[in-house]
Design a protein around this motif. Structure first.
Motif, mmCIF file in Angstrom:
data_model
loop_
_atom_site.group_PDB
_atom_site.id
_atom_site.type_symbol
_atom_site.label_atom_id
_atom_site.label_comp_id
_atom_site.label_asym_id
_atom_site.label_seq_id
_atom_site.Cartn_x
_atom_site.Cartn_y
_atom_site.Cartn_z
ATOM 1 N N ALA A 50 0.840 -1.194 0.000
ATOM 2 C CA ALA A 50 0.000 0.000 0.000
ATOM 3 C C ALA A 50 0.879 1.249 0.000
ATOM 4 O O ALA A 50 1.814 1.357 0.802
ATOM 5 N N VAL A 51 0.591 2.177 -0.921
ATOM 6 C CA VAL A 51 1.389 3.407 -1.034
ATOM 7 C C VAL A 51 0.458 4.599 -1.252
ATOM 8 O O VAL A 51 -0.651 4.458 -1.767
ATOM 9 N N LEU A 52 0.939 5.761 -0.864
ATOM 10 C CA LEU A 52 0.193 6.985 -1.112
ATOM 11 C C LEU A 52 0.268 7.312 -2.603
ATOM 12 O O LEU A 52 1.337 7.289 -3.200
ATOM 13 N N TRP A 150 0.265 -0.305 -10.823
ATOM 14 C CA TRP A 150 -0.403 0.057 -9.574
ATOM 15 C C TRP A 150 -1.863 -0.379 -9.671
ATOM 16 O O TRP A 150 -2.462 -0.365 -10.766
ATOM 17 N N ARG A 152 -5.798 0.092 -8.092
ATOM 18 C CA ARG A 152 -6.796 0.744 -7.233
ATOM 19 C C ARG A 152 -7.826 -0.328 -6.900
ATOM 20 O O ARG A 152 -8.672 -0.657 -7.733
ATOM 21 N N TRP A 158 -9.804 -2.466 1.636
ATOM 22 C CA TRP A 158 -9.109 -1.769 2.718
ATOM 23 C C TRP A 158 -9.583 -2.257 4.079
ATOM 24 O O TRP A 158 -8.796 -2.426 5.010
ATOM 25 N N PRO A 173 -3.866 3.359 5.082
ATOM 26 C CA PRO A 173 -4.345 4.737 5.214
ATOM 27 C C PRO A 173 -5.326 4.896 6.370
ATOM 28 O O PRO A 173 -5.954 3.930 6.810
ATOM 29 N N GLU A 178 -8.863 6.375 1.989
ATOM 30 C CA GLU A 178 -8.412 5.290 1.122
ATOM 31 C C GLU A 178 -8.294 5.693 -0.345
ATOM 32 O O GLU A 178 -7.463 5.161 -1.081
ATOM 33 N N HIS A 180 -6.974 8.092 -1.606
ATOM 34 C CA HIS A 180 -5.679 8.719 -1.876
ATOM 35 C C HIS A 180 -4.533 7.699 -1.904
ATOM 36 O O HIS A 180 -3.382 8.080 -2.058
ATOM 37 N N TRP A 181 -4.894 6.429 -1.755
ATOM 38 C CA TRP A 181 -3.884 5.372 -1.707
ATOM 39 C C TRP A 181 -4.080 4.364 -2.837
ATOM 40 O O TRP A 181 -5.187 4.203 -3.356
ATOM 41 N N TRP A 183 -2.290 0.344 -4.444
ATOM 42 C CA TRP A 183 -1.390 -0.780 -4.209
ATOM 43 C C TRP A 183 -0.371 -0.802 -5.338
ATOM 44 O O TRP A 183 -0.742 -0.754 -6.513
#
Length: 297
Positions: A50-52, A150, A152, A158, A173, A178, A180-181, A183
């Motif tokens: 998980a990344v911003l 990436w 979504r 989540w 997050p 969520e 805004h984050w 994978w």
């Protein structure tokens, strides 16, 4: 004698059938449990991080749940598969995709070897195979660029991850943020064109490390000769095992101890496997092995 049949009974016709929206609501608790099992596989096999979200995430695809009925242990259960919408992959045209499975001739050769040598024929099913392929960053592309994707995920993923957060120390997050984050994918998950190939490379390297040798005419047929073992491939001599690959469903036969040794190695590497003998389904066909009083089959 070993017989095959392409006939499908009522159970087989319903097997893998997608749940209707009404069934999803009716079996909501079972659906959530099945989704939780799938997300746990993603975490256990280090398939995601998980990344911003940032401007650097240039190849973002959305995910979707595929919910199907599965006949298992004499009862119907629900299987949840989290898939990526691969058509959104901006590297789709650059990926290496060739991933063969055993030919019909190769499959018949396995059955013939079992009949000739009086071996037990088995089907070994490896769970969450694509999530255990070689890392996505090692995949490469036709243009030589780094493979990056990436995801979504569906919103409920989540919450499912939060149920595992304490157990696995996940960075997630704050609830409500969520969107805004994302994978970042560390493995080629279901739906990516190169996922089967990366799994095929992994299982091939694994088998060869145990002494199995890939066939010359069918790259999804492997054989093992006496004297072969971890780090030692013997290409001539007495045949003691034969194996075919069909994605995550492998057919195998061999003298006493050969298939059992393989099963144990697979469990250590990939986790629990499902083994079927006597009456089993492989490569779209149903097989039944019979034994005669003299030990022949």
């Amino acid at each position: 004698v070993m017989s095959t049949s392409g006939a499908q009974d009522r159970r087989a016709r319903r097997n893998n059938q997608v749940l209707s929206k009404e069934e999803e609501k009716e079996h909501a608790a079972d659906v959530w449990k099945a989704k939780g099992k799938e997300i746990k596989n993603y975490v256990l096999h280090t398939a995601i991080k998980a990344v911003l979200a940032s401007n650097g995430a240039w190849n973002v695809c959305t995910g979707v749940w595929i919910l199907t009925w599965k006949w298992k242990d004499g009862a119907w259960c629900i299987k949840a598969r989290l898939c990526i919408r691969g058509f959104m992959d901006r590297q789709k045209q650059e990926t290496h995709k060739y991933s063969p499975t055993a030919t019909r001739v190769g499959q018949r050769l396995l059955l013939s070897m079992c009949a000739i040598h009086s071996w037990v024929a088995k089907s070994i099913d490896i769970s969450a195979a694509f999530l255990q392929g070689i890392p996505l960053q090692d995949a490469g592309t036709k243009t030589g660029s780094t493979r990056r994707v990436w995801l979504r995920p569906p919103a409920d993923c989540w919450e499912l991850l939060r149920e595992l957060k304490a157990l696995y120390g996940l960075e997630l997050p704050v609830k409500g943020y969520e969107s805004h984050w994302l994978w970042v994918l560390l493995k080629a998950v279901y739906g990516l064109d190169d996922a089967p190939l990366l799994w095929r490379k992994e299982i091939g390297e694994f088998l060869e490390s145990l002494g199995w040798v890939v066939g010359l005419l069918d790259k999804c047929c492997y054989y093992k000769r006496r004297g072969s073992g971890p780090g030692a491939q013997v290409k001539k001599g007495e045949l003691i095992g034969f194996l075919t690959l069909h994605i995550d469903d492998e057919g195998v036969g061999g003298e006493d101890g050969v298939s059992e040794e393989l099963e144990e190695a697979m469990i250590q590497r990939y986790g629990p496997v499902q083994v079927q003998v006597t009456l089993w389904r492989h490569n779209g066909h149903e097989y039944e092995q019979w034994w005669n009083a003299d030990g022949s089959t």
